[in-house]
Every structure is written in C-alpha cells, then in structure tokens.
Scaffold this motif. Structure first.
Motif, PDB file in Angstrom:
ATOM      1  N   GLU A 101       1.185  -1.028  -0.033  1.00 19.05           N
ATOM      2  CA  GLU A 101      -0.055  -0.474  -0.077  1.00 19.05           C
ATOM      3  C   GLU A 101       0.832   1.273   0.225  1.00 19.05           C
ATOM      4  OE1 GLU A 101      -3.091   0.468   2.791  1.00 19.05           O
ATOM      5  OE2 GLU A 101      -4.377  -1.508   2.635  1.00 19.05           O
ATOM      6  N   GLN A 102       0.135   2.117  -0.827  1.00 20.39           N
ATOM      7  CA  GLN A 102       1.256   3.434  -0.835  1.00 20.39           C
ATOM      8  C   GLN A 102      -0.012   4.795  -0.556  1.00 20.39           C
ATOM      9  OE1 GLN A 102       2.757   4.402  -5.049  1.00 20.39           O
ATOM     10  NE2 GLN A 102       4.706   5.704  -3.918  1.00 20.39           N
ATOM     11  N   GLN A 103       0.493   4.842   0.494  1.00 22.40           N
ATOM     12  CA  GLN A 103      -0.504   6.532   0.910  1.00 22.40           C
ATOM     13  C   GLN A 103       0.636   7.986   0.906  1.00 22.40           C
ATOM     14  OE1 GLN A 103      -1.502   5.538   4.775  1.00 22.40           O
ATOM     15  NE2 GLN A 103      -3.201   4.492   4.321  1.00 22.40           N
ATOM     16  N   SER A 104      -0.103   8.517  -0.256  1.00 26.61           N
ATOM     17  CA  SER A 104       0.746  10.054  -0.843  1.00 26.61           C
ATOM     18  C   SER A 104      -0.529  11.501   0.082  1.00 26.61           C
ATOM     19  CB  SER A 104       0.603  10.140  -2.213  1.00 26.61           C
ATOM     20  OG  SER A 104       1.500   9.153  -2.828  1.00 26.61           O
ATOM     21  N   ILE A 105       0.418  11.830   1.290  1.00 24.01           N
ATOM     22  CA  ILE A 105      -0.014  12.777   1.116  1.00 24.01           C
ATOM     23  C   ILE A 105       0.840  14.564   0.962  1.00 24.01           C
ATOM     24  CG2 ILE A 105      -0.382  14.176   3.469  1.00 24.01           C
ATOM     25  CD1 ILE A 105       0.036  11.879   5.312  1.00 24.01           C
ATOM     26  N   SER A 106      -0.456  14.869   0.171  1.00 21.33           N
ATOM     27  CA  SER A 106       0.312  16.180  -0.205  1.00 21.33           C
ATOM     28  C   SER A 106      -0.096  17.963   0.112  1.00 21.33           C
ATOM     29  CB  SER A 106      -0.496  16.378  -1.730  1.00 21.33           C
ATOM     30  OG  SER A 106      -2.101  16.307  -1.390  1.00 21.33           O
ATOM     31  N   GLY A 107       0.977  18.222   0.092  1.00 15.16           N
ATOM     32  CA  GLY A 107       1.156  19.150   0.452  1.00 15.16           C
ATOM     33  C   GLY A 107       0.678  20.851  -0.113  1.00 15.16           C
ATOM     34  N   GLN A 108       0.460  22.001   0.675  1.00 10.92           N
ATOM     35  CA  GLN A 108      -0.165  22.858   0.076  1.00 10.92           C
ATOM     36  C   GLN A 108       0.674  23.797  -1.050  1.00 10.92           C
ATOM     37  OE1 GLN A 108      -1.834  25.991   2.643  1.00 10.92           O
ATOM     38  NE2 GLN A 108      -2.261  26.876   1.714  1.00 10.92           N
ATOM     39  N   ASP A 109       0.253  23.662  -2.550  1.00 12.79           N
ATOM     40  CA  ASP A 109       0.752  24.692  -3.584  1.00 12.79           C
ATOM     41  C   ASP A 109       0.065  25.856  -4.175  1.00 12.79           C
ATOM     42  OD1 ASP A 109       2.238  22.077  -3.351  1.00 12.79           O
ATOM     43  OD2 ASP A 109       1.278  21.237  -5.521  1.00 12.79           O
ATOM     44  N   GLU A 110      -0.804  25.849  -2.229  1.00 12.98           N
ATOM     45  CA  GLU A 110      -0.888  27.606  -3.267  1.00 12.98           C
ATOM     46  C   GLU A 110      -0.923  28.971  -2.569  1.00 12.98           C
ATOM     47  OE1 GLU A 110      -5.168  26.823  -1.960  1.00 12.98           O
ATOM     48  OE2 GLU A 110      -5.539  25.321  -3.907  1.00 12.98           O
ATOM     49  N   LEU A 111       0.754  28.963  -2.406  1.00 12.17           N
ATOM     50  CA  LEU A 111       1.140  30.083  -1.308  1.00 12.17           C
ATOM     51  C   LEU A 111       2.112  30.987  -2.078  1.00 12.17           C
ATOM     52  CD1 LEU A 111       3.479  27.850   1.433  1.00 12.17           C
ATOM     53  CD2 LEU A 111       2.006  29.594   1.530  1.00 12.17           C
ATOM     54  N   GLN A 112       2.062  32.265  -2.244  1.00  7.03           N
ATOM     55  CA  GLN A 112       2.099  32.660  -2.922  1.00  7.03           C
ATOM     56  C   GLN A 112       3.703  33.136  -2.811  1.00  7.03           C
ATOM     57  OE1 GLN A 112      -0.925  36.576  -2.020  1.00  7.03           O
ATOM     58  NE2 GLN A 112       0.408  37.379  -4.589  1.00  7.03           N
ATOM     59  N   LEU A 113       4.190  33.328  -3.433  1.00 10.54           N
ATOM     60  CA  LEU A 113       5.930  33.855  -3.363  1.00 10.54           C
ATOM     61  C   LEU A 113       6.339  35.164  -3.508  1.00 10.54           C
ATOM     62  CD1 LEU A 113       7.557  29.890  -3.825  1.00 10.54           C
ATOM     63  CD2 LEU A 113       6.612  30.845  -1.885  1.00 10.54           C
ATOM     64  N   THR A 114       5.320  35.736  -4.467  1.00  5.96           N
ATOM     65  CA  THR A 114       5.418  37.078  -4.743  1.00  5.96           C
ATOM     66  C   THR A 114       4.977  38.028  -4.793  1.00  5.96           C
ATOM     67  OG1 THR A 114       4.862  36.205  -7.450  1.00  5.96           O
ATOM     68  CG2 THR A 114       7.417  35.604  -7.143  1.00  5.96           C
ATOM     69  N   PHE A 115       5.072  39.130  -4.946  1.00  4.49           N
ATOM     70  CA  PHE A 115       4.163  40.188  -4.746  1.00  4.49           C
ATOM     71  C   PHE A 115       3.781  40.971  -6.065  1.00  4.49           C
ATOM     72  CE2 PHE A 115       5.902  38.881  -0.514  1.00  4.49           C
ATOM     73  CZ  PHE A 115       5.158  38.745   0.206  1.00  4.49           C
ATOM     74  N   ASP A 116       3.738  40.512  -7.147  1.00  3.56           N
ATOM     75  CA  ASP A 116       3.541  40.705  -8.174  1.00  3.56           C
ATOM     76  C   ASP A 116       2.084  41.532  -8.412  1.00  3.56           C
ATOM     77  OD1 ASP A 116       6.139  40.522  -8.802  1.00  3.56           O
ATOM     78  OD2 ASP A 116       6.024  39.169 -10.301  1.00  3.56           O
ATOM     79  N   LYS A 117       0.762  40.462  -7.767  1.00  4.34           N
ATOM     80  CA  LYS A 117      -0.284  41.104  -7.864  1.00  4.34           C
ATOM     81  C   LYS A 117      -0.701  41.247  -7.269  1.00  4.34           C
ATOM     82  CE  LYS A 117       0.027  37.157 -11.341  1.00  4.34           C
ATOM     83  NZ  LYS A 117      -0.149  35.869 -12.522  1.00  4.34           N
ATOM     84  N   ILE A 118      -0.709  42.320  -6.093  1.00  5.51           N
ATOM     85  CA  ILE A 118      -0.510  42.885  -5.141  1.00  5.51           C
ATOM     86  C   ILE A 118      -1.953  44.356  -5.812  1.00  5.51           C
ATOM     87  CG2 ILE A 118      -1.100  44.096  -3.370  1.00  5.51           C
ATOM     88  CD1 ILE A 118       1.859  42.735  -2.503  1.00  5.51           C
TER      89      ILE A 118
END
Length: 138
Positions: free
Chosen positions: A71-88
């Motif tokens: 069995e293989q259980q994958s726990i994925s992390g969050q990819d929605e962090l805003q790393l750049t501030f170009d679109k403020i």
C-alpha cells in the motif's frame, strides 16, 4: 516573558507553514493482514513470500493467489502559497501601508515632557507652620 512567547509563537507558525507545504509518501507492506514493514523515505522490505508473476515455462499454468500486498499513501502539501508580490491590488497596498504606519507609531517613545507647574507660582509663606506645630518631649 513577552519576548519568549513571541519567539515560541514565531517558531510554531514557521513549523506550521513548513509542515503544510511538505508532501510525503508512506509505503507499507502487508503479509496477509499483518503489517510487516512501513517506510517514510525509502522502499519497504518484503517478507519474502511474494509469488513470482511469470512462470519459467509457458506450459505451466499454475496460478497461486498472492498473500502479500503493498500500500502506498501519498499526503500532498499545499501548493497555493503566494511567493511573489507582483499581483497585489491597490486595496491590499493601502492596507499594508496603513498597518505598517500604525504599527510603527504604536511603539514610538515620546520624549517631550511638559511641566505644568511652571505656570503656577509657589505659595507665599507667611509663617513656618511646621515649626509652630512641633512638640518636644523633655
């Protein structure tokens, strides 16, 4: 005490961000219903009871049911962090500017000291009242 609490809270928040963005996989090997091995970073060790899927001779059609399962259980992390501030947006820029200004003025130390006693002269002393009320025991 306040600095210690601030450091602990900062460390916990950094750890929360780190753990929410990391993804990992847990591999498990079962022999029947019994967990034989579990691994977080590598491949699991097998129990050695696997059935060979390919038979050496094509005439031999003996098929056995395999008792082992992986069995293989994958726990994925969050990819929605805003790393750049170009679109403020403009509203966000105004909020950050107002927050920064109010936070900086919150801890500003005022060095201006006003004395209100300069406007009022001291009372005129006619008699020394403390000398009149003194009593001496002999």
């Amino acid at each position: 005490m306040k600095k210690v609490f601030h450091k602990i809270a900062s460390f916990c928040m950094a750890l929360l961000v780190l753990l929410s963005t990391v993804s990992f996989t847990v591999d498990s090997h079962y022999c029947g219903d019994i967990l034989v091995d579990s691994s977080l970073f590598g491949h699991v060790e097998t129990c050695g009871m696997e059935v060979n899927k390919q038979s050496p001779l094509p005439e031999c059609n003996i098929s056995k049911k395999d008792c082992c399962s992986d069995e293989q259980q994958s726990i994925s992390g969050q990819d929605e962090l805003q790393l750049t501030f170009d679109k403020i947006t403009l509203n966000q820029q105004l909020f950050v500017a107002a927050f920064f200004h109010s936070y900086n003025t919150l801890f500003e130390i005022s060095e201006e000291v006003t004395f209100t006693l300069n406007d009022y002269p001291p009372p005129i002393i006619v008699r020394h009242i403390y000398k009149l009320d003194e009593t001496y025991l002999i």
